[in-house]
Every structure is written in C-alpha cells, then in structure tokens.
Design an enzyme around this catalytic site. Sequence first.
Site, PDB file in Angstrom:
ATOM      1  N   ARG A  78      60.593 -49.031  -6.148  1.00 25.14           N
ATOM      2  CA  ARG A  78      60.236 -48.091  -5.566  1.00 25.14           C
ATOM      3  C   ARG A  78      59.227 -48.818  -4.469  1.00 25.14           C
ATOM      4  NH1 ARG A  78      54.805 -46.935  -9.217  1.00 25.14           N
ATOM      5  NH2 ARG A  78      54.059 -49.203  -8.323  1.00 25.14           N
ATOM      6  N   ASP A  81      56.686 -52.270  -3.464  1.00 25.86           N
ATOM      7  CA  ASP A  81      57.144 -53.192  -4.908  1.00 25.86           C
ATOM      8  C   ASP A  81      57.010 -54.624  -4.465  1.00 25.86           C
ATOM      9  OD1 ASP A  81      55.482 -51.386  -6.511  1.00 25.86           O
ATOM     10  OD2 ASP A  81      57.336 -51.205  -7.298  1.00 25.86           O
ATOM     11  N   LEU A 114      52.223 -48.459 -14.559  1.00 28.46           N
ATOM     12  CA  LEU A 114      53.208 -48.249 -15.634  1.00 28.46           C
ATOM     13  C   LEU A 114      52.813 -48.796 -17.200  1.00 28.46           C
ATOM     14  CD1 LEU A 114      55.419 -49.491 -16.652  1.00 28.46           C
ATOM     15  CD2 LEU A 114      55.012 -51.610 -16.313  1.00 28.46           C
ATOM     16  N   TYR A 152      48.252 -49.650   1.954  1.00 25.94           N
ATOM     17  CA  TYR A 152      46.951 -49.843   1.311  1.00 25.94           C
ATOM     18  C   TYR A 152      47.063 -51.097   1.357  1.00 25.94           C
ATOM     19  CZ  TYR A 152      44.955 -50.844  -3.413  1.00 25.94           C
ATOM     20  OH  TYR A 152      44.407 -50.459  -4.357  1.00 25.94           O
ATOM     21  N   TYR A 154      38.300 -44.852 -13.226  1.00 28.84           N
ATOM     22  CA  TYR A 154      39.666 -45.896 -14.100  1.00 28.84           C
ATOM     23  C   TYR A 154      37.683 -46.617 -14.274  1.00 28.84           C
ATOM     24  CZ  TYR A 154      42.339 -48.698 -16.602  1.00 28.84           C
ATOM     25  OH  TYR A 154      42.088 -50.471 -17.879  1.00 28.84           O
ATOM     26  N   ILE A 155      37.907 -47.825 -13.071  1.00 30.61           N
ATOM     27  CA  ILE A 155      37.208 -49.174 -13.424  1.00 30.61           C
ATOM     28  C   ILE A 155      36.354 -48.653 -13.181  1.00 30.61           C
ATOM     29  CG2 ILE A 155      37.142 -51.466 -12.213  1.00 30.61           C
ATOM     30  CD1 ILE A 155      40.242 -50.745 -11.573  1.00 30.61           C
ATOM     31  N   THR A 203      42.237 -56.315  -3.188  1.00 27.13           N
ATOM     32  CA  THR A 203      43.450 -55.719  -4.310  1.00 27.13           C
ATOM     33  C   THR A 203      44.175 -57.001  -3.766  1.00 27.13           C
ATOM     34  OG1 THR A 203      45.286 -54.055  -4.290  1.00 27.13           O
ATOM     35  CG2 THR A 203      44.680 -54.865  -1.950  1.00 27.13           C
TER      36      THR A 203
HETATM   37  N1  UDP Z   1      56.658 -48.983 -12.551  1.00 30.15           N
HETATM   38  C1  UDP Z   1      57.454 -48.669 -12.766  1.00 30.15           C
HETATM   39  N2  UDP Z   1      57.317 -47.362 -13.930  1.00 30.15           N
HETATM   40  C2  UDP Z   1      56.981 -46.618 -13.904  1.00 30.15           C
HETATM   41  C3  UDP Z   1      55.422 -46.968 -12.953  1.00 30.15           C
HETATM   42  C4  UDP Z   1      54.681 -48.602 -12.535  1.00 30.15           C
HETATM   43  O1  UDP Z   1      58.393 -49.226 -13.810  1.00 30.15           O
HETATM   44  O2  UDP Z   1      55.975 -45.367 -14.321  1.00 30.15           O
HETATM   45  C5  UDP Z   1      56.355 -50.654 -12.162  1.00 30.15           C
HETATM   46  C6  UDP Z   1      55.566 -50.601 -11.335  1.00 30.15           C
HETATM   47  O3  UDP Z   1      57.241 -50.308  -9.568  1.00 30.15           O
HETATM   48  C7  UDP Z   1      55.212 -51.921 -10.399  1.00 30.15           C
HETATM   49  C8  UDP Z   1      54.788 -52.085 -11.888  1.00 30.15           C
HETATM   50  O4  UDP Z   1      55.645 -51.673 -12.809  1.00 30.15           O
HETATM   51  O5  UDP Z   1      56.280 -53.309 -10.517  1.00 30.15           O
HETATM   52  C9  UDP Z   1      53.244 -52.112 -11.939  1.00 30.15           C
HETATM   53  O6  UDP Z   1      53.440 -51.544 -11.398  1.00 30.15           O
HETATM   54  P1  UDP Z   1      51.400 -50.403 -11.252  1.00 30.15           P
HETATM   55  O7  UDP Z   1      51.900 -48.788 -10.309  1.00 30.15           O
HETATM   56  O8  UDP Z   1      51.108 -50.263 -12.843  1.00 30.15           O
HETATM   57  O9  UDP Z   1      50.861 -51.289 -10.408  1.00 30.15           O
HETATM   58  P2  UDP Z   1      51.137 -51.773  -9.063  1.00 30.15           P
HETATM   59  O10 UDP Z   1      52.006 -53.106  -9.848  1.00 30.15           O
HETATM   60  O11 UDP Z   1      52.029 -51.001  -8.573  1.00 30.15           O
HETATM   61  O12 UDP Z   1      49.736 -51.662  -8.361  1.00 30.15           O
END
Ligand code: UDP
Length: 323
Positions: free
Chosen positions: A276, A279, A188, A141, A11-12, A117
């Site tokens: 999840r 997080d 997300l 990670y 992607y990036i 990150t």
């Molecule tokens: N998230 C969610 N539903 C999804 C994907 C992500 O609620 O289908 C939440 C996830 O728990 C986090 C935020 O959205 O709090 C951003 O998640 P993403 O995976 O996009 O990026 P991250 O912050 O993990 O790098």
Amino acid sequence: MRILVTGGAGYIGSVCTELLCDRGHEVTVYDSLARGHRSAVDPRAGFIHGQPFEPGHIAAAFQRVQPEAVLHFAGDILVGESMQHPGRYFRNNVACSLEFLEAARACGVRKFIFSSTAATYGLPEQVPITEETPQRPVNPYGEAKLMFERILLWYHRIHGLEFVAFRYFNAAGATEQHGEDHRPETHLIPNVLKVALGQQPHVEIYGTDYPTPDGTCIRDYIHVVDLVEAHLLALQPGICGFYNLGNGDGYSVREVIATCERVTGRRIPALARPRRPGDPPRLVASAQKAMRELGWKPRFPKLEDIVATAWAWHQKHPEGYPD
Ligand code: UDP
C-alpha cells in the site's frame, strides 16, 4: 474540568469521552459526523453538531462551552487517501485545527491536547522511535500533523498556551461500549476480525516483500484505553510538549493475524497483495518519555488482550454503530 472534545463521535474520541465522563468531568463533544457516529457519543456528554467550515461556528461553540481544556481528536486519518487528496488533509487537519486553536486561545483555554501520529516520522532510520527521531513525513497525512505540531509550539512560545501533542502508534481494542467502526474500514485488526465474524472471506496483506523477518509490515499496537489514559494524565498543569504513545513491541501483519486466530478460535484466510503506497516497513515506539514525565504505564500491553477487547466489541456490535 470543563472539557471540549473534538471528534468525540470517532473511535478514540468516543473512548476518551467515556473515560472523562467516568471521572466526573463536564464534557461537550464537537463533531461534524462526517466520519463519526452520533450513537458513539456518550449520553452523559453534551453534543454540538459541528459545522467547522461555517464561518464563526467553532468560535461560537467555544464561547458557549467556555472549556478549560480542549482534546482535539477531529481530523482525517487515512494515509492512502491523503496521497490522493492532499488538499483535504491540509484543509481538515491544518486549517480547521487552526480554527480550533484560535478559538481556544480567544477563550483562555488552559490546555490543548492534540492527536498527532507516528506518521510524522516517515521512514525512520532506526527503531524504537524516540521523540528526538527526525520527523520527515512521507505522505500529506503525516505532513499535515507535523505542520500543526509546529503551530502548537509557536502558540505556546508566543501566547503561553500549554499544549500536548501525542504521537500515536497503532490504536486498537475497545471498551464495552465503544469500539472501532470506520466506514470504509481500512485498519488491520478490525479487518481481520470481520473475517473471523464471517463478514469477509479473507483479509488482504498489503506487501509481503518488506525487509522484515516474515516480509510483512511491523507496527506497535496500543490499547485505546491506555492511549486515552495518557490524555487524562496530560490534563495536569505543567505538562507540555510532544510524547510518543506505543508499547515498544512490534508485531508483523502475519503475527497480528495469527494472534486474532488464537483469540477468536477461528481460521482467518489471508491473501498476499501488493504494498500500500506510503506504508513504512517498521514503526515501533519508545514511550519512555510519557512514562517518565506523565507517570503513564500501559495496562494492556499484550496484543492478545488488545485483540480480545476488540473481538468482544465486534461480536456485540457486528454491524457497528446504528447511526
Ligand atoms: N494492513 C494490511 N491489510 C489490511 C489493513 C492493513 O495488510 O486490511 C497492513 C498495513 O499495510 C500496515 C499495517 O497493516 O502495514 C497496519 O495498517 P493500519 O491501516 O491498521 O494502520 P497504519 O499503520 O496504516 O496506521
């Protein structure tokens, strides 16, 4: 400049390759295609199908390309997966990155730019997060990215190799040609847009009981073009060190969904699900250092604009990349 981009089919990396080619750089992409897409590689760039675990493959690629700078995007990116398969993350994100760094040093590369990150900060006690915020990762990670940051610092001290490690917050958005296509998709915004496209019945919200105003996690979303722009600025000689890249604005999961509804004009049903693992509740950057030292300024700081570019790309490529 002659530039090697690892992970340039991702992607990036694919957006970065596009922007580097636009500016007239001579770019070669090294990508194993384990997660990336061949058709995401800009046709103006050279391509090496990476075999990073085949002894000597990385070193031979570097000898062939003789890059002046390396942009190292390749790596695994999923917090959840790293909690299940930590070895994969230490192997791909530390051991393999070290191979790239060694090859760069052996070739006399002048600049090594690395995708780090916000996950290196773990559960920060306060936001916004600056580069001085203590780094205490809470998943393999983030730990693996931090380990490689430390390796870069030692290579700089001992070998004088100039490096930049960018600590990304949440990259989103697209150019006309290149967008986000992870399989499986866990992020997300693309997941929300899949619902808007009618490909999924609803989006799942991972956790509604966080200590935030609406109970959902807060993140700092940054346009992928702005993110990449910082890398181009970092190619200047004399720039070396660690930089956060974010907008300094936090949006909750519910706010992201509401923004996507406004941008797409479609209703996006959401279901509450358990948290999840791994997080953190709130990650918001201070990117003052990048602004001050690189002269960096985000061009698309508004979430609406970020989502609008992602939506345009997903509408044009509903099935993602063809290969
Ligand atoms: N998230 C969610 N539903 C999804 C994907 C992500 O609620 O289908 C939440 C996830 O728990 C986090 C935020 O959205 O709090 C951003 O998640 P993403 O995976 O996009 O990026 P991250 O912050 O993990 O790098």
